[in-house]
Design an enzyme around this catalytic site. Structure first.
Site, short mmCIF file in Angstrom:
data_model
loop_
_atom_site.label_atom_id
_atom_site.label_comp_id
_atom_site.label_asym_id
_atom_site.label_seq_id
_atom_site.Cartn_x
_atom_site.Cartn_y
_atom_site.Cartn_z
N ASP A 25 0.76 -1.10 0.06
CA ASP A 25 -0.07 0.17 0.14
C ASP A 25 0.78 1.16 0.20
O ASP A 25 2.13 1.13 -0.17
CB ASP A 25 -0.99 0.09 1.27
CG ASP A 25 -0.10 0.09 2.49
OD1 ASP A 25 0.96 0.20 2.54
OD2 ASP A 25 -0.93 -0.07 3.69
N GLU B 208 3.82 0.83 2.01
CA GLU B 208 4.88 -0.18 1.69
C GLU B 208 4.51 -1.34 2.63
O GLU B 208 5.38 -2.16 2.93
CB GLU B 208 6.18 0.41 1.74
CG GLU B 208 6.21 1.48 1.25
CD GLU B 208 7.42 2.16 0.30
OE1 GLU B 208 8.58 1.86 0.93
OE2 GLU B 208 7.32 2.38 -0.83
N GLU C 30 9.08 13.47 8.56
CA GLU C 30 8.11 12.75 8.09
C GLU C 30 7.09 12.61 9.22
O GLU C 30 5.92 12.41 8.95
CB GLU C 30 8.55 11.51 7.72
CG GLU C 30 7.81 10.27 7.47
CD GLU C 30 8.40 8.89 6.92
OE1 GLU C 30 9.30 8.51 7.92
OE2 GLU C 30 8.40 8.37 6.11
C1 BGC Z 1 6.38 5.50 3.36
C2 BGC Z 1 6.15 5.89 1.93
C3 BGC Z 1 7.01 6.76 1.10
C4 BGC Z 1 8.50 6.64 1.48
C5 BGC Z 1 9.14 7.61 0.96
C6 BGC Z 1 7.93 5.24 3.69
O1 BGC Z 1 8.16 5.31 4.86
O2 BGC Z 1 5.53 4.64 4.12
O3 BGC Z 1 4.92 6.24 1.88
O4 BGC Z 1 6.83 6.86 0.02
O5 BGC Z 1 8.63 6.28 2.94
O6 BGC Z 1 8.86 8.93 1.70
#
Ligand code: BGC
Length: 366
Positions: free
Chosen positions: A164, A167, A321
C-alpha cells in the site's frame, strides 16, 4: 497562531528544499539526509511536483515529469511483456513489476531488500502530470506514448494485491491504491491522453469492487474486506475524486478518520495499528485532510491543519516525516526504529509539498 509572514517564510523554505534537492535528472529524493530515502518515488514525487507546479516552480515539475516519462519508456519492453503475461492469465513474480522507487538516475535500485510492488504511484503520476499540463496549458503530445504504457500497466494490474501507500500488507487490495489508480486513469482521459472506452471499463470495475467489498459502515475501508480506515483514503476524496468529495461516502470516511486518527489540536495518524516510529502523526496526512477540508468549505479546520504542520518545523524550518515523539499510538516501538535508522526523516520533501499545496489552497501565500 502563525502569522501570514511565518507561513510565507516556511513556504519559501519549502520550495527551496524541493528545488534545491532536485537532482539534475529531474528526480526528487524522498529525503536527502535519511539513509534509505535517497531514492525517488513516483508517489512522493508526484505530490512534490504538484506543489512545485502550483507555487511558482513549474519547470521543476516538468523536469520531474520528464524524468518519470523516461523511467517508464526505458521499461517499455518490460511493461509490454508484463501486460501480455497477465493477459494470458499468468501471475508474474513480484520482482518483475515496475519499481516503486528508482535511483535518481532512473535505474532500478537492485535488490535492497525493500518491498517494491506498489501500483498507486503510477496512478498518482498520471493525475499529477495531467493536472500540471492543464494548469500551465502545456502540450500533452510528448507524453502520449508513456501514458499509454502506464494506462496499459494499470489496466492489467489494478486488482492484483500489492503493497500500500505505506509499503505494507502486500496480500491486500487497498482502498487508497484503488483510488489512486482510478484518479490517475480518469485524469489521463480528461487530458485527452487515454482512450475513454478502455479506461472506463477499468474505472467502472474499480467502482464496483469498492462498492461491493471496499466499504464498511458506509465509509471507504483500508483494504477490501476490512472495517478499519487508513488516512491515505483521504486522497480518494481530494484530490482524486474517485468518490464524490461532497457525497455521503466521503463524509462518512472523513468522520471515521476524524474519530480514529485525527488529534483534536491537528495532526493525523496513518492507521490505528501503526507502529513505525511509534505510530505518530504525519504532516503529509495533515496536508491531505486540510486540502479536503479546504475543498469542502471547512476553512477553519483546514487552517488548523496548516498551523499544525507549521508548528512541527524545526528551527531551520525543515519538516519531518512524523511529528517527533508526540501522541504516539505505540510508544514502545519508537526506540527500535531510532536504533535502526536514526531520527525520523527530515526534511521529507513530501511533507514540504503537502504544506505548500495546503497553503496555496487556502490562499495564505498571496
Ligand atoms: C512511506 C512511503 C513513502 C516513503 C518515502 C515510507 O516510509 O511509508 O509512503 O513513499 O517512505 O518517503
Amino acid at each position: 497562531m502563525f502569522t501570514p509572514d511565518d507561513h510565507r517564510r516556511l513556504a519559501a523554505k519549502s520550495l527551496e528544499v524541493i528545488t534545491g534537492n532536485q537532482a539534475e535528472s529531474g528526480a526528487y529524493p524522498a529525503c536527502p539526509t535519511y539513509e534509505v530515502y535517497g531514492y525517488s518515488w513516483f508517489r512522493d514525487g508526484s505530490f512534490i511536483a504538484e506543489a512545485a507546479s502550483r507555487v511558482g516552480a513549474p519547470a521543476s515539475a516538468t523536469a520531474f515529469h520528464d524524468w518519470c516519462a523516461r523511467a517508464v519508456t526505458d521499461r517499455a519492453a518490460r511493461i509490454e511483456a508484463l501486460v501480455a503475461a497477465i493477459g494470458r492469465g499468468e501471475r508474474p513474480a513480484e520482482a518483475e513489476y515496475l519499481p516503486t522507487r528508482y535511483t535518481l538516475a532512473g535505474e532500478d535500485t537492485g535488490d535492497v531488500g525493500w518491498w517494491d510492488f506498489q501500483t498507486d504511484g503510477y496512478g498518482t503520476w498520471l493525475w499529477a502530470l495531467a493536472t500540471h499540463l492543464d494548469r500551465h496549458g502545456l502540450d500533452p503530445e510528448p507524453y502520449r506514448e508513456t501514458v499509454r504504457l502506464v494506462v496499459d500497466y494499470l489496466t492489467a494490474t489494478w486488482d492484483i494485491p500489492c503493497y500500500d501507500w505505506w509499503e505494507e500488507s502486500k496480500e491486500q487490495r487497498h482502498g487508497a491504491t484503488l483510488g489512486s489508480i482510478h484518479g490517475g486513469l480518469s485524469a489521463a482521459v480528461r487530458a485527452g491522453l487515454a482512450d475513454p472506452t478502455a479506461v472506463f471499463r477499468t474505472t467502472a470495475a474499480i467502482e464496483e469492487t469498492v462498492a461491493d467489498q471496499g466499504m464498511s459502515a458506509g465509509h471507504l475501508a483500508k483494504w477490501l474486506g476490512s472495517d478499519a480506515v487508513d488516512a491515505s483514503l483521504l486522497a480518494c476524496l481530494t484530490p482524486f475524486g474517485s468518490v464524490d468529495p461532497q457525497g455521503e461516502v466521503a463524509s462518512r470516511t472523513v468522520a471515521a478518520i476524524e474519530r480514529d486518527l485525527v488529534e483534536p489540536e491537528g495532526g493525523v495518524h496513518r492507521y490505528l495499528k501503526d507502529v513505525f516510529y511509534g505510530g505518530g502523526q504525519w504532516p503529509v496526512l495533515a496536508g491531505f485532510l486540510g486540502w479536503h477540508y479546504a475543498r469542502t468549505g471547512r476553512e477553519a479546520d483546514a487552517r488548523r491543519e496548516l498551523d499544525w504542520i507549521a508548528s512541527h518545523a524545526t528551527d531551520g524550518l525543515l519538516l519531518p516525516e512524523q511529528a517527533p515523539g508526540v501522541r504516539l499510538l505505540a510508544p514502545d516501538h519508537l526506540q527500535r526504529w531510532i536504533d535502526r535508522w536514526g531520527p525520523n526523516a527530515t526534511p521529507l520533501l513530501w511533507s514540504h509539498a503537502m504544506y505548500l499545496i495546503l497553503a496555496d489552497e487556502l490562499g495564505v501565500l498571496a
